[in-house]
Design an enzyme around this catalytic site. Structure first.
Site, short mmCIF file in Angstrom:
data_model
loop_
_atom_site.label_atom_id
_atom_site.label_comp_id
_atom_site.label_asym_id
_atom_site.label_seq_id
_atom_site.Cartn_x
_atom_site.Cartn_y
_atom_site.Cartn_z
N GLY A 43 -41.67 -90.94 -39.58
CA GLY A 43 -40.98 -89.78 -39.02
C GLY A 43 -40.43 -88.83 -40.08
O GLY A 43 -39.63 -87.95 -39.76
N HIS A 54 -41.26 -103.51 -34.88
CA HIS A 54 -41.21 -102.15 -35.45
C HIS A 54 -39.93 -102.01 -36.26
O HIS A 54 -38.89 -102.59 -35.90
CB HIS A 54 -41.24 -101.11 -34.33
CG HIS A 54 -41.41 -99.72 -34.84
ND1 HIS A 54 -40.35 -98.99 -35.33
CD2 HIS A 54 -42.51 -98.95 -35.02
CE1 HIS A 54 -40.80 -97.82 -35.76
NE2 HIS A 54 -42.10 -97.77 -35.57
N LYS A 79 -42.57 -94.29 -28.56
CA LYS A 79 -41.14 -94.58 -28.72
C LYS A 79 -40.40 -94.18 -27.43
O LYS A 79 -40.95 -94.33 -26.35
CB LYS A 79 -40.58 -93.88 -29.96
CG LYS A 79 -41.43 -94.20 -31.20
CD LYS A 79 -40.82 -93.77 -32.50
CE LYS A 79 -41.78 -94.14 -33.64
NZ LYS A 79 -41.23 -93.85 -34.96
N GLU A 124 -37.77 -99.82 -36.41
CA GLU A 124 -36.60 -99.35 -35.64
C GLU A 124 -35.95 -100.51 -34.89
O GLU A 124 -34.74 -100.56 -34.75
CB GLU A 124 -37.03 -98.22 -34.69
CG GLU A 124 -37.30 -96.94 -35.47
CD GLU A 124 -38.37 -96.03 -34.87
OE1 GLU A 124 -38.70 -96.17 -33.68
OE2 GLU A 124 -38.90 -95.18 -35.62
N SER A 141 -46.09 -91.20 -40.58
CA SER A 141 -46.51 -89.81 -40.71
C SER A 141 -48.03 -89.63 -40.78
O SER A 141 -48.53 -88.78 -41.52
CB SER A 141 -45.82 -89.14 -41.90
OG SER A 141 -44.41 -89.13 -41.70
N GLU A 169 -46.18 -100.30 -42.18
CA GLU A 169 -45.49 -99.03 -42.00
C GLU A 169 -44.34 -98.92 -43.01
O GLU A 169 -43.25 -99.46 -42.76
CB GLU A 169 -44.90 -98.93 -40.59
CG GLU A 169 -45.93 -99.00 -39.49
CD GLU A 169 -45.42 -98.33 -38.22
OE1 GLU A 169 -46.01 -97.34 -37.81
OE2 GLU A 169 -44.40 -98.80 -37.67
N ASN A 211 -47.57 -94.72 -30.64
CA ASN A 211 -46.25 -95.28 -30.35
C ASN A 211 -45.38 -94.12 -29.86
O ASN A 211 -44.88 -93.34 -30.67
CB ASN A 211 -45.66 -95.91 -31.63
CG ASN A 211 -44.27 -96.48 -31.40
OD1 ASN A 211 -43.78 -96.52 -30.27
ND2 ASN A 211 -43.64 -96.91 -32.49
P1 PGA Z 1 -44.50 -91.47 -37.24
O1 PGA Z 1 -44.08 -92.92 -36.66
O2 PGA Z 1 -45.99 -91.37 -37.08
O3 PGA Z 1 -43.75 -90.49 -36.42
O4 PGA Z 1 -44.11 -91.47 -38.69
C1 PGA Z 1 -44.86 -94.05 -36.88
C2 PGA Z 1 -44.22 -95.26 -36.25
O5 PGA Z 1 -42.98 -95.36 -36.27
O6 PGA Z 1 -44.91 -96.13 -35.69
#
Ligand code: PGA
Length: 253
Positions: free
Chosen positions: A175, A97, A11, A99, A215, A169, A9
């Protein structure tokens, strides 16, 4: 047999020049993937067609959109319909997601509509679920995720559900560098599968790929993916570095 999937992803990161180089480096690693293993790249919308052109000769690699709209077509300036994705050969789309839920107010009900739009257009949704830190601290994460699944997925037929990939997730792990432990991941993945088995059947539940996200790194992917109910990962930060994502793809079981 359910698929093992390493999904990137990106983003809202990378120029197309950077993204192209990243894709080319990963493909050049020539990782041999079995038929039941997939590497998927969730790229920003402007790069979808270009990225698809790069991975299309390689059957075990695919491109995903990061979002689509919940309506079929019409006066919705700036939005992207699932049918448009299908028309340029994009067969996957990340849906819900955290976000998008947080910054764009996407509700479980809206996500149910988005899943329908994807499935009508043979786009495989990668449906994200997961709890915030305060839910985890209150110990109600199983009920929270169960409700997300119920409100967004349970209107689907068993046949439709089999075309959905689920990504668990935990928001507190996204993140933050704070990965869920393998026990925490396995426990929730088993819980998701059990919820699906109760609503549909154990046979249907056993066919659904459930990815872990939050992560995932080159150093922890093997342990996480080794859990019996973890079928790969949805990866943000570490998917932006070729050597890291190559190691993550290689960690698929
Ligand atoms: P990350 O993000 O691996 O940077 O924690 C995962 C995601 O948001 O899909």
């Amino acid at each position: 047999m359910r698929k093992q999937i390493a999904a990137a992803n990106w983003k809202m990161n990378l120029t197309w020049q950077q993204g192209k180089q990243l894709l080319e480096e990963i493909l050049a690693a020539d990782i041999s993937l079995r038929k039941d293993q997939l590497a998927i790249f969730g790229v920003p919308a402007p790069y979808l067609g270009l990225a698809e052109g790069i991975v299309s000769p390689r059957p075990q690699y695919a491109i995903a959109a990061q979002n689509c709209y919940d309506k079929k077509s019409g006066a919705f300036t700036g939005e992207i319909a699932a049918g448009m994705l299908q028309s340029i050969g994009i067969n996957y789309c990340i849906i819900g997601h955290s976000e998008r839920r947080e910054y764009f107010g996407e509700s479980n009900q809206m996500l149910a509509e988005k899943l329908d739009r994807c499935l009508e257009n043979s786009v495989v949704p990668i449906f994200c679920c997961g709890e915030a830190l305060q839910v985890r601290e209150a110990g109600t994460q199983n009920e929270f995720v169960e409700k997300q699944l119920e409100e967004s997925l349970f209107h689907l037929t068993a046949e439709q559900l089999k075309s959905v990939v689920i990504a668990y997730e935990p928001i507190w792990a996204i993140g933050t560098g704070k990965t869920a432990s393998t026990d925490q991941a396995q426990e929730m993945h088993a819980c998701v599968r059990e919820v699906l088995a109760r609503k549909y059947s154990a046979a249907v539940a056993s066919e659904i790929s459930i990815l872990y996200g939050g992560s995932v790194k080159a150093g922890n992917a093997k342990d996480l993916f080794g859990c019996p109910d973890v079928d790969g990962g949805l990866v943000g930060g570490a998917s932006l570095v070729a050597s890291d994502f190559i190691a993550i793809i290689r960690a698929l079981k």
